[in-house]
Enzyme design. Structure first.
Site, PDB file in Angstrom:
ATOM      1  N   SER A 138       0.862  -1.193   0.000  1.00 27.97           N
ATOM      2  CA  SER A 138       0.000   0.000   0.000  1.00 27.97           C
ATOM      3  C   SER A 138       0.895   1.238   0.000  1.00 27.97           C
ATOM      4  O   SER A 138       2.064   1.156   0.411  1.00 27.97           O
ATOM      5  CB  SER A 138      -0.844  -0.002   1.285  1.00 27.97           C
ATOM      6  OG  SER A 138      -1.428   1.262   1.495  1.00 27.97           O
ATOM      7  N   TYR A 151      -1.856  -0.839  10.605  1.00 25.41           N
ATOM      8  CA  TYR A 151      -2.017  -1.187   9.184  1.00 25.41           C
ATOM      9  C   TYR A 151      -0.813  -0.693   8.380  1.00 25.41           C
ATOM     10  O   TYR A 151      -0.241  -1.447   7.584  1.00 25.41           O
ATOM     11  CB  TYR A 151      -3.310  -0.574   8.625  1.00 25.41           C
ATOM     12  CG  TYR A 151      -3.473  -0.833   7.143  1.00 25.41           C
ATOM     13  CD1 TYR A 151      -3.779  -2.110   6.669  1.00 25.41           C
ATOM     14  CD2 TYR A 151      -3.289   0.184   6.205  1.00 25.41           C
ATOM     15  CE1 TYR A 151      -3.908  -2.362   5.298  1.00 25.41           C
ATOM     16  CE2 TYR A 151      -3.426  -0.057   4.836  1.00 25.41           C
ATOM     17  CZ  TYR A 151      -3.739  -1.326   4.397  1.00 25.41           C
ATOM     18  OH  TYR A 151      -3.854  -1.578   3.052  1.00 25.41           O
TER      19      TYR A 151
HETATM   20  N1  LIG Z   1      -8.653  -0.602  -1.575  1.00 25.24           N
HETATM   21  C1  LIG Z   1      -7.688   0.214  -1.145  1.00 25.24           C
HETATM   22  O1  LIG Z   1      -7.878   1.436  -1.017  1.00 25.24           O
HETATM   23  C2  LIG Z   1      -6.308  -0.365  -0.870  1.00 25.24           C
HETATM   24  C3  LIG Z   1      -5.229   0.523  -0.786  1.00 25.24           C
HETATM   25  C4  LIG Z   1      -3.965   0.019  -0.547  1.00 25.24           C
HETATM   26  C5  LIG Z   1      -3.774  -1.331  -0.396  1.00 25.24           C
HETATM   27  N2  LIG Z   1      -4.840  -2.190  -0.458  1.00 25.24           N
HETATM   28  C6  LIG Z   1      -4.583  -3.623  -0.271  1.00 25.24           C
HETATM   29  O2  LIG Z   1      -5.103  -4.349  -1.367  1.00 25.24           O
HETATM   30  C7  LIG Z   1      -5.377  -5.686  -0.961  1.00 25.24           C
HETATM   31  C8  LIG Z   1      -6.739  -6.094  -1.498  1.00 25.24           C
HETATM   32  O3  LIG Z   1      -7.737  -5.311  -0.870  1.00 25.24           O
HETATM   33  P1  LIG Z   1      -9.012  -4.763  -1.648  1.00 25.24           P
HETATM   34  O4  LIG Z   1      -8.881  -3.294  -1.738  1.00 25.24           O
HETATM   35  O5  LIG Z   1      -9.230  -5.531  -2.881  1.00 25.24           O
HETATM   36  O6  LIG Z   1     -10.142  -5.039  -0.534  1.00 25.24           O
HETATM   37  P2  LIG Z   1     -11.317  -6.101  -0.460  1.00 25.24           P
HETATM   38  O7  LIG Z   1     -12.255  -5.945  -1.600  1.00 25.24           O
HETATM   39  O8  LIG Z   1     -11.854  -5.974   0.925  1.00 25.24           O
HETATM   40  O9  LIG Z   1     -10.580  -7.516  -0.634  1.00 25.24           O
HETATM   41  C9  LIG Z   1      -9.838  -8.100   0.400  1.00 25.24           C
HETATM   42  C10 LIG Z   1      -9.664  -9.563   0.083  1.00 25.24           C
HETATM   43  O10 LIG Z   1      -8.873 -10.161   1.133  1.00 25.24           O
HETATM   44  C11 LIG Z   1      -9.552 -11.319   1.603  1.00 25.24           C
HETATM   45  N3  LIG Z   1      -9.307 -11.545   3.018  1.00 25.24           N
HETATM   46  C12 LIG Z   1      -9.388 -10.640   4.031  1.00 25.24           C
HETATM   47  N4  LIG Z   1      -9.195 -11.253   5.213  1.00 25.24           N
HETATM   48  C13 LIG Z   1      -8.967 -12.574   4.933  1.00 25.24           C
HETATM   49  C14 LIG Z   1      -8.724 -13.715   5.739  1.00 25.24           C
HETATM   50  N5  LIG Z   1      -8.682 -13.649   7.090  1.00 25.24           N
HETATM   51  N6  LIG Z   1      -8.543 -14.909   5.118  1.00 25.24           N
HETATM   52  C15 LIG Z   1      -8.618 -15.006   3.772  1.00 25.24           C
HETATM   53  N7  LIG Z   1      -8.842 -13.955   2.956  1.00 25.24           N
HETATM   54  C16 LIG Z   1      -9.031 -12.755   3.543  1.00 25.24           C
HETATM   55  C17 LIG Z   1     -11.043 -11.043   1.357  1.00 25.24           C
HETATM   56  O11 LIG Z   1     -11.735 -12.274   1.194  1.00 25.24           O
HETATM   57  P3  LIG Z   1     -12.815 -12.893   2.227  1.00 25.24           P
HETATM   58  O12 LIG Z   1     -13.449 -11.765   2.976  1.00 25.24           O
HETATM   59  O13 LIG Z   1     -13.747 -13.644   1.322  1.00 25.24           O
HETATM   60  O14 LIG Z   1     -12.004 -13.803   3.084  1.00 25.24           O
HETATM   61  C18 LIG Z   1     -10.997 -10.292   0.035  1.00 25.24           C
HETATM   62  O15 LIG Z   1     -10.996 -11.198  -1.046  1.00 25.24           O
HETATM   63  C19 LIG Z   1      -5.266  -5.702   0.565  1.00 25.24           C
HETATM   64  O16 LIG Z   1      -4.037  -6.285   0.934  1.00 25.24           O
HETATM   65  C20 LIG Z   1      -5.267  -4.224   0.942  1.00 25.24           C
HETATM   66  O17 LIG Z   1      -4.559  -3.983   2.143  1.00 25.24           O
HETATM   67  C21 LIG Z   1      -6.105  -1.734  -0.709  1.00 25.24           C
END
Ligand SMILES: NC(=O)c1ccc[n+]([C@@H]2O[C@H](COP(=O)([O-])OP(=O)(O)OC[C@H]3O[C@@H](n4cnc5c(N)ncnc54)[C@H](OP(=O)(O)O)[C@@H]3O)[C@@H](O)[C@H]2O)c1
Length: 258
Positions: A138, A151
């Protein structure tokens, strides 16, 4: 580039991971989807019928989850050419308002599981002399964030580990790339913050270009990629401004609570 290869994607049930699965399938890349929400992954599997898709339901917060995934992949008779450590979550909460379980749960999923999966799947990649690892960090990795300290620190771990492994694993034929997204329109923000700050909302990127930037950087063997001009400027500034200013600014912009 990845046609005929197999990618294992954690966090493939929504957001960036789901979008990467779609983009890789378009290239003819076979998939192993990993997350907790089975229904979401099965729906994606039925949509991506042109490639082989397996689904592994697992909670990455559980200590044995990475070994169970590794064993299940072996039982399926699949080989992982591309490992995408994307699963993660964050809470925008002050340290003292979080329970120890919330804090450690974040470290378990964002760091411990990512490290364990990297170690497990890098070993057979090194034997074959070929492999690709994409770790999702991130922009929060670039600066400490008061109000979102745990985080940001968990994502700094991902970035520091990835940059070192990029060099360390190169002689084994393994490419390690760290994707550092800024705000991206997924389910992440609602879970992290509840209501999104309108200023931050304006800077949010759609998920397609973020996933594409990560996959393109992986294919090119780049160490780090930050998608979006605004976030490239933001991370670039952290190298120019005094450290104390950066922490104060990060807290004011990203760690603010409503
Ligand atoms: N969106 C942003 O603004 C942003 C910015 C910077 C970095 N990121 C990073 O991008 C990555 C993806 O996030 P996203 O934005 O796509 O959010 P998201 O739509 O909430 O997706 C998160 C994914 O992680 C999985 N996950 C979470 N906890 C888990 C657990 N305990 N076991 C297995 N799977 C788990 C969720 O699946 P289930 O709930 O089905 O388990 C979901 O598929 C993350 O690492 C996040 O930190 C996001």
């Amino acid at each position: 580039m990845f046609s005929g290869k197999t990618a294992l994607i954690t966090g493939a049930s929504s957001g960036i991971g789901e979008e990467m699965a779609r983009q890789l399938a378009e290239q003819g890349c076979h998939l192993i989807l990993v997350a907790r929400r089975t229904e979401r992954m099965l729906a994606l599997k039925s949509e991506l019928s042109a490639v082989t898709v397996d689904v592994i339901t697992v909670d990455l917060a559980e200590l044995q989850a990475p070994v169970r995934i590794f064993d299940q992949v072996a039982a399926l008779g699949r080989q992982v050419d591309i490992l995408i450590n994307n699963a993660g979550f964050g809470f925008q909460k002050p340290m003292l308002e979080m329970t120890p379980d919330e804090q450690l749960g974040m470290v378990d999923v964002n760091d411990r599981a990512l490290l364990a999966l990297t170690r497990l799947f890098a070993a057979p990649m090194a034997v074959r002399g070929e492999g690709w690892i994409l770790n999702v960090s991130s922009v929060s990795a670039w600066f400490p964030i008061p109000g979102m300290a745990v985080y940001a620190a968990s994502k700094a771990f991902v970035q520091t580990l990835g940059r070192a492994l990029h060099e360390e694993l190169k002689p084994s034929g393994i490419t390690v790339t760290t994707l550092s997204p800024g705000g991206t329109r997924t389910e992440f923000s609602a879970k992290a913050r509840g209501q999104m700050d309108p200023t931050l909302e304006k800077a949010m990127m759609p998920v397609g270009p973020v996933a594409r930037a990560g996959l393109q950087a992986l294919a090119k063997g780049k160490p780090v990629v930050v998608p979006g001009a605004i976030y490239q400027l933001m991370t670039g500034l952290t190298r120019l401004l005094p450290g104390a200013w950066v922490v104060k600014l990060a807290g004011a912009v990203m760690g603010r609570h409503r």
